[in-house]
Design a protein around this motif. Sequence first.
Motif, PDB file in Angstrom:
ATOM      1  N   LEU A 174       0.909  -1.164   0.152  1.00  0.00           N
ATOM      2  CA  LEU A 174      -0.016   0.041   0.126  1.00  0.00           C
ATOM      3  C   LEU A 174       0.855   1.139   0.235  1.00  0.00           C
ATOM      4  N   PRO A 175       1.937   1.258   0.686  1.00  0.00           N
ATOM      5  CA  PRO A 175       2.579   2.685   0.513  1.00  0.00           C
ATOM      6  C   PRO A 175       3.662   2.777  -0.517  1.00  0.00           C
ATOM      7  N   TYR A 176       3.848   1.592  -1.207  1.00  0.00           N
ATOM      8  CA  TYR A 176       4.280   1.462  -2.456  1.00  0.00           C
ATOM      9  C   TYR A 176       3.468   2.235  -3.519  1.00  0.00           C
ATOM     10  N   LEU A 177       2.318   1.687  -3.528  1.00  0.00           N
ATOM     11  CA  LEU A 177       1.319   2.078  -4.620  1.00  0.00           C
ATOM     12  C   LEU A 177       0.540   3.584  -4.096  1.00  0.00           C
ATOM     13  N   PHE A 178       0.268   3.620  -2.898  1.00  0.00           N
ATOM     14  CA  PHE A 178      -0.368   4.875  -2.541  1.00  0.00           C
ATOM     15  C   PHE A 178       0.335   5.928  -1.672  1.00  0.00           C
ATOM     16  N   GLY A 179       1.540   5.567  -1.058  1.00  0.00           N
ATOM     17  CA  GLY A 179       2.196   6.495  -0.275  1.00  0.00           C
ATOM     18  C   GLY A 179       2.317   7.617  -1.190  1.00  0.00           C
ATOM     19  N   ALA A 180       2.014   8.999  -0.456  1.00  0.00           N
ATOM     20  CA  ALA A 180       1.943  10.306  -1.375  1.00  0.00           C
ATOM     21  C   ALA A 180       2.970  11.401  -0.718  1.00  0.00           C
ATOM     22  N   ALA A 324     -11.404   6.297  -7.289  1.00  0.00           N
ATOM     23  CA  ALA A 324     -12.217   4.967  -7.386  1.00  0.00           C
ATOM     24  C   ALA A 324     -10.988   3.858  -7.561  1.00  0.00           C
ATOM     25  N   SER A 325     -10.226   3.991  -8.768  1.00  0.00           N
ATOM     26  CA  SER A 325      -9.303   2.985  -8.849  1.00  0.00           C
ATOM     27  C   SER A 325      -8.601   2.483  -7.243  1.00  0.00           C
ATOM     28  N   GLN A 326      -8.358   3.341  -6.524  1.00  0.00           N
ATOM     29  CA  GLN A 326      -7.688   3.009  -5.171  1.00  0.00           C
ATOM     30  C   GLN A 326      -8.784   2.050  -4.472  1.00  0.00           C
ATOM     31  N   VAL A 327      -9.906   2.448  -4.384  1.00  0.00           N
ATOM     32  CA  VAL A 327     -11.001   1.809  -3.639  1.00  0.00           C
ATOM     33  C   VAL A 327     -11.212   0.260  -4.177  1.00  0.00           C
ATOM     34  N   ARG A 328     -11.420   0.178  -5.614  1.00  0.00           N
ATOM     35  CA  ARG A 328     -11.206  -1.160  -6.263  1.00  0.00           C
ATOM     36  C   ARG A 328     -10.019  -1.998  -6.006  1.00  0.00           C
ATOM     37  N   PHE A 329      -8.900  -1.448  -5.907  1.00  0.00           N
ATOM     38  CA  PHE A 329      -7.590  -2.143  -5.681  1.00  0.00           C
ATOM     39  C   PHE A 329      -7.656  -2.753  -4.281  1.00  0.00           C
ATOM     40  N   PHE A 388      -0.231  -9.643  -7.895  1.00  0.00           N
ATOM     41  CA  PHE A 388      -1.059  -9.007  -9.015  1.00  0.00           C
ATOM     42  C   PHE A 388      -1.525 -10.254 -10.047  1.00  0.00           C
ATOM     43  N   SER A 389      -0.718 -11.011 -10.026  1.00  0.00           N
ATOM     44  CA  SER A 389      -1.296 -12.471 -10.725  1.00  0.00           C
ATOM     45  C   SER A 389      -2.696 -12.936 -10.126  1.00  0.00           C
ATOM     46  N   SER A 390      -2.211 -13.050  -8.772  1.00  0.00           N
ATOM     47  CA  SER A 390      -3.524 -13.600  -8.091  1.00  0.00           C
ATOM     48  C   SER A 390      -4.738 -12.459  -7.915  1.00  0.00           C
ATOM     49  N   LEU A 391      -4.519 -11.345  -7.762  1.00  0.00           N
ATOM     50  CA  LEU A 391      -5.528 -10.446  -7.860  1.00  0.00           C
ATOM     51  C   LEU A 391      -6.282 -10.350  -9.297  1.00  0.00           C
ATOM     52  N   SER A 392      -5.571 -10.958 -10.118  1.00  0.00           N
ATOM     53  CA  SER A 392      -6.098 -10.921 -11.570  1.00  0.00           C
ATOM     54  C   SER A 392      -7.304 -11.752 -11.679  1.00  0.00           C
ATOM     55  N   SER A 393      -7.217 -13.011 -10.961  1.00  0.00           N
ATOM     56  CA  SER A 393      -8.408 -13.908 -10.912  1.00  0.00           C
ATOM     57  C   SER A 393      -9.681 -13.286 -10.021  1.00  0.00           C
ATOM     58  N   ILE A 394      -9.133 -12.501  -9.030  1.00  0.00           N
ATOM     59  CA  ILE A 394     -10.373 -11.756  -8.352  1.00  0.00           C
ATOM     60  C   ILE A 394     -11.028 -10.579  -9.115  1.00  0.00           C
ATOM     61  N   LEU A 410      -6.807  -2.684 -12.006  1.00  0.00           N
ATOM     62  CA  LEU A 410      -5.700  -3.429 -11.585  1.00  0.00           C
ATOM     63  C   LEU A 410      -4.538  -3.027 -12.429  1.00  0.00           C
ATOM     64  N   ASP A 411      -4.950  -2.965 -13.989  1.00  0.00           N
ATOM     65  CA  ASP A 411      -4.146  -2.581 -14.883  1.00  0.00           C
ATOM     66  C   ASP A 411      -3.268  -1.042 -14.726  1.00  0.00           C
ATOM     67  N   THR A 412      -4.134  -0.239 -14.026  1.00  0.00           N
ATOM     68  CA  THR A 412      -3.491   0.999 -13.444  1.00  0.00           C
ATOM     69  C   THR A 412      -2.538   1.106 -12.675  1.00  0.00           C
TER      70      THR A 412
END
Length: 513
Positions: A174-180, A324-329, A388-394, A410-412
């Motif tokens: 989460l801090p990697y992706l969303f740390g700001a 929204a893309s954060q919420v869905r992630f 992310f490979s596992s998240l792809s199935s979800i 997920l692609d974002t």
Amino acid sequence: MQRGIEREALRIGASGSLATDAHPIALGAALTHSRITTDYSESLLEFITPVFSDVDDLLEDLTYTHAFTVQNLPQQGLWPVSMPCYVPDVNQIPIAKYGSSNSGQMKSLYRKGLTYRYGAQMQIISGVHFNFSVSQSLWDNLYLLSDQLGSKTDFISESYLGLIRNYRRLVWVLPYLFGASPALCSSFIKDQQTDIEFEKIGKGTLYLPYATSLRMSDLGYTNKEQDKLSISYDSLDKFLEGMQNAINMPSSNFEKIGVKVDGEFRQLNANVLQIENEFYSPIRAKRVTLDGEKPSQALARAGVEYIEVRALDVNPYSAIGIEASQVRFLDMFLLYCLLSDSPLSAEDEEAEISANLNRVILEGRKPGLELSNNGHSVLMTDWMKQIFSSLSSIAELLDSDGENHYRQALDTWLAAVKNPDLTLSGRVMSNLQESQSDHGLWVKSLAKQYHKMLSEYELPEQVSSRYRQAALDSLSKQAKMEAESTQSFEAFLEDYFQDETQVKSVPKVAIPS
């Protein structure tokens, strides 16, 4: 899935400085308003959504709250990042006030204790909390697929604790992706001792080249006194026992502050935790409390109802602090943590979890960064791609309604795994380095942009009317509480703390359908 958001934001004046006036009466009473309250300071607003099953409805509601607030702030705006604006004198940071009722006085005294313990500056850091639960129908299906040896209540609680264990192992994502918050105003650390070797931009902006979330570092919202605590997430009984030990554990450092000095309270008590809310954790097990009920008592009464993610920086590229893309992630990430096997905690695991998180916080965008996975060094990007490979199935499962929102989300964020410049912290550093301007100037320009957008946002009249009525109702409710508050404050505190050791184990009964 059910979701709710709590977003914190500092009120600022036209110059970008901290607003130090009282909580605006047009926003109602912070003590009793269900959507608009304050956190540590009169200046630190907190916006709370109801629970929603639809992502767009959730974010629309949060936008309504922001717009109503901005349209009712006298010449003021909202600071759109986690790390605070320039504060020349920390003594000017006003502790939140909640009126003369005993409950209101206790909330203010708790914050006064935080000031004595950690300083006011740390307490005005802002964040976003994400509340998450899954439906009763999913629990019914998962329970049927389980061994069904315990009650459904137990199964749900233990499953949420399994989610928490997995989340803590992977929280660095989460801090990697969303740390700001890779940069901050130098005034924030002027009185702090730090071994961090910062670089400098502009006149007074400090940064680390590969940092993601200084908010989550030792400079930010942390409590070293809690390092001695041992809170287990292996079962609800163990968790409750650990929390009870924590709130009853004396602190020699906090004892030096004093509880009541020269007739004036300084803190609620001298324990490691004044109350449970002081426990700093990137995730919490939660249940809605009944009147007068403490968080652990609610969990003991009926088990875990939802979890609260607390590792999110304010997104500076959104007027409402999250998009929204954060919420869905987060939906996908938390489902992955819930549905994956979750071994009980190993003795040496805490050190690995802490080291991974700190490494990503301070140098998460560093090329070739390695983390430790069960004692083995792995490239962070390789580990992330496996996740992310596992998240792809979800994502495929969640997009079965014909929409493609989860795959797009997920692609974002997969693009940000491949290119660190596309993470929120990477974008912040690119903006600062391109302009070579101070962090505060850049944030003020964002604040001005969002203020204009929210000021001009057309709220439906029924929505405006609802917010105005909620403000009035909250003021009336606080006045009623104050009129009915006849017990002395000291007696109130004594009653509040006398049953701290009386939390019982979760009852072995099933939740009715």
